[in-house]
Design an enzyme around this catalytic site. Structure first.
Site, short mmCIF file in Angstrom:
data_model
loop_
_atom_site.label_atom_id
_atom_site.label_comp_id
_atom_site.label_asym_id
_atom_site.label_seq_id
_atom_site.Cartn_x
_atom_site.Cartn_y
_atom_site.Cartn_z
N GLY A 1 0.83 -1.21 0.00
CA GLY A 1 0.00 0.00 0.00
C GLY A 1 0.86 1.26 0.00
O GLY A 1 2.09 1.20 -0.11
N LYS B 1 -9.45 2.30 4.46
CA LYS B 1 -9.14 3.63 5.02
C LYS B 1 -10.01 4.78 4.51
O LYS B 1 -9.70 5.93 4.79
CB LYS B 1 -7.68 3.95 4.74
N SER C 1 -4.36 7.04 13.66
CA SER C 1 -4.65 8.24 12.87
C SER C 1 -5.00 9.40 13.78
O SER C 1 -5.56 9.21 14.87
CB SER C 1 -5.83 7.91 11.96
N THR D 1 -7.35 11.08 13.37
CA THR D 1 -8.82 11.06 13.43
C THR D 1 -9.32 10.65 14.83
O THR D 1 -10.44 10.99 15.20
CB THR D 1 -9.38 10.14 12.31
N TYR E 1 -14.73 4.23 10.19
CA TYR E 1 -13.28 4.07 10.00
C TYR E 1 -12.53 4.54 11.26
O TYR E 1 -11.68 3.83 11.79
CB TYR E 1 -12.81 4.88 8.78
N LYS F 1 -10.03 2.62 14.34
CA LYS F 1 -8.71 3.02 14.84
C LYS F 1 -8.74 3.13 16.36
O LYS F 1 -7.81 2.70 17.04
CB LYS F 1 -8.27 4.35 14.20
N ASN G 1 -9.35 12.59 -0.90
CA ASN G 1 -8.35 13.38 -0.19
C ASN G 1 -7.86 14.55 -1.05
O ASN G 1 -7.90 14.49 -2.28
CB ASN G 1 -7.16 12.50 0.23
N LEU G 2 -7.38 15.57 -0.36
CA LEU G 2 -7.03 16.81 -1.04
C LEU G 2 -5.91 16.64 -2.08
O LEU G 2 -6.06 17.07 -3.24
CB LEU G 2 -6.62 17.87 0.00
#
Ligand code: NAD
Ligand code: WQD
Length: 338
Positions: free
Chosen positions: A10, A84, A124, A126, A149, A153, A198-199
């Site tokens: 990944g 993810k 994360s 998060t 998600y 975590k 994602n940005l």
């Protein structure tokens, strides 16, 4: 020493495999290619001149993991394998709980009985939600995660704390902020699958003409330019932190260790700052429009990463511009493969 790297093909895993091999660890990868492709393994070999062992199976299949551990003497694990995508996790939450937690528990059950320690978990930022104060250090209280998600975590962290305490194991919980960029060789990076959420991948694909315009989600946040602020960390710096965290665990004489580290740069950048940094770094333009805020987004998150610097001797020192240059080179490489 031989390290099991799950999800090693990944995005973050492949960069970490390179750093492990460069630091003379042997590596055994398990990756079911649910979010990667086999050529990443070839490129790891090209970049390092070494061939890690690779098993293409799903970690939910405990019997295959048992066979692998019977065949190799493993000294530790870095566990990247997980789903993810925050938005997707709200649509198919059970798949997220099943994949992210069953895989984790399978590995821990095997490590428990086989007397293997040294476990690193991809957590994360998060887990903090919208923290009340900036920067976010490791003692910042966790808030209930907004997404399934994020909950995997938080649960993963709890499972690992209990695992370490009950069975006297050494674990490290690494809370990444926003990983970006690609390997300087341009042979490894984040694979684009579908429309990016994602940005950085969205910015990159817009600059490449694959997307017409970037939507900037909100310019009415209470920040200097009105756009939301994050801590963007270069993926190779992040990969190096894993090697440092692993060495710390291996060298720690204590029987039980629960390390927690924030991995970020300590600097926040707004969405508009990122767009302009990308344009400057690569001399391309990124057309954008301002849109409504995205549901569930927080205003600001950046790390206090002093603990990692003090205890791991690690610091993220690559600039945003440099990281964004590698992203653009990776995009050219992907286009050259088509
Ligand atoms: P990624 O999707 O690129 O890598 C995960 C890899 O794991 C993929 O190659 C996938 O094929 C594999 N995988 C997934 N489930 C598997 C299973 N059951 N068995 C075997 N292989 C499996 O993701 P990434 O960006 O490299 O993230 C790695 C880890 O870091 C994840 O745990 C992720 O949640 C966490 N993380 C990522 C970010 C980020 O923004 N990228 C931020 C914080 C934390
Ligand atoms: C960054 C900023 C958007 C896309 C996510 C996960 C988090 C962690 C990292 C795994 C935000 C804005 C984005 C776009 C935009 N992953 N944006 N237009 O949301 O900080 O974090 O990835 O653990 O858990 O939630 O990252 O890259 O999606 O967004 O304006 O097209 O860019 O609103 O302010 P985020 P992101």
């Amino acid at each position: 020493m031989t390290i099991l790297v799950t999800g090693g093909l990944g995005y973050i895993g492949s960069h970490t495999v390179v750093e492990l091999l460069n630091n003379h660890f042997d590596v055994v990868i398990v990756d079911d290619l649910s979010n990667s492709e086999k050529f990443i393994l070839d490129n790891i070999e090209e970049v390092t001149g070494k061939s890690p062992v690779y098993y293409p199976f799903d970690l939910k299949r405990r019997e295959l993991l048992t066979q692998l551990l019977d065949a190799h003497k493993i000294d530790g694990c870095i566990n990247f394998a997980a789903f993810k995508a925050v938005g997707e996790s709200q649509v198919i939450p059970l798949d997220y709980y099943e994949n992210n937690l069953f895989s984790l528990i399978n590995i821990l059950q095997e490590f428990k009985t086989r007397n293997i320690s040294n476990f690193i978990f991809s957590s994360s930022c998060t887990v903090y939600g919208q923290a009340d104060e900036m920067p976010i250090d490791e003692n910042t209280p966790l808030k209930e995660a907004e997404s399934s998600y994020g909950k995997t975590k938080q649960m993963g962290e709890s499972i690992l704390k209990d695992f370490a305490t009950a069975y006297h194991k050494k674990v490290s919980l690494l809370r990444y902020f926003n990983p970006i960029g690609a390997h300087p060789s341009a042979k490894l990076g984040e694979l684009p699958i579908g429309v990016p959420n994602n940005l950085i991948p969205y910015v990159t694909q817009t600059a490449a003409g694959i997307r017409e315009k970037l939507s900037i989600w909100g310019d009415d946040y209470p920040t200097p330019d009105g756009t939301a602020i994050r801590d963007y960390i270069y993926v190779v710096d992040l990969a190096k932190a894993h090697v440092a965290a692993l060495k710390k665990l291996i060298n720690d004489p204590s029987e039980t260790v629960i390390d927690i580290f924030n991995l970020g740069t300590g600097k926040g950048s707004s969405v508009l700052e990122v767009v302009h940094a990308f344009e400057n770094a690569n001399q391309v333009s990124v057309p954008y429009q301002i849109c409504e805020r995205r549901a569930g987004d927080i205003t600001i998150a950046y790390a206090n990463a002093d603990k990692a610097e003090k205890e791991l001797g690690w610091k993220a020192d690559t600039s945003l511009e440099e990281a964004l240059r590698t992203t653009w080179e990776w995009q050219q490489y992907l286009e050259s493969r088509n």
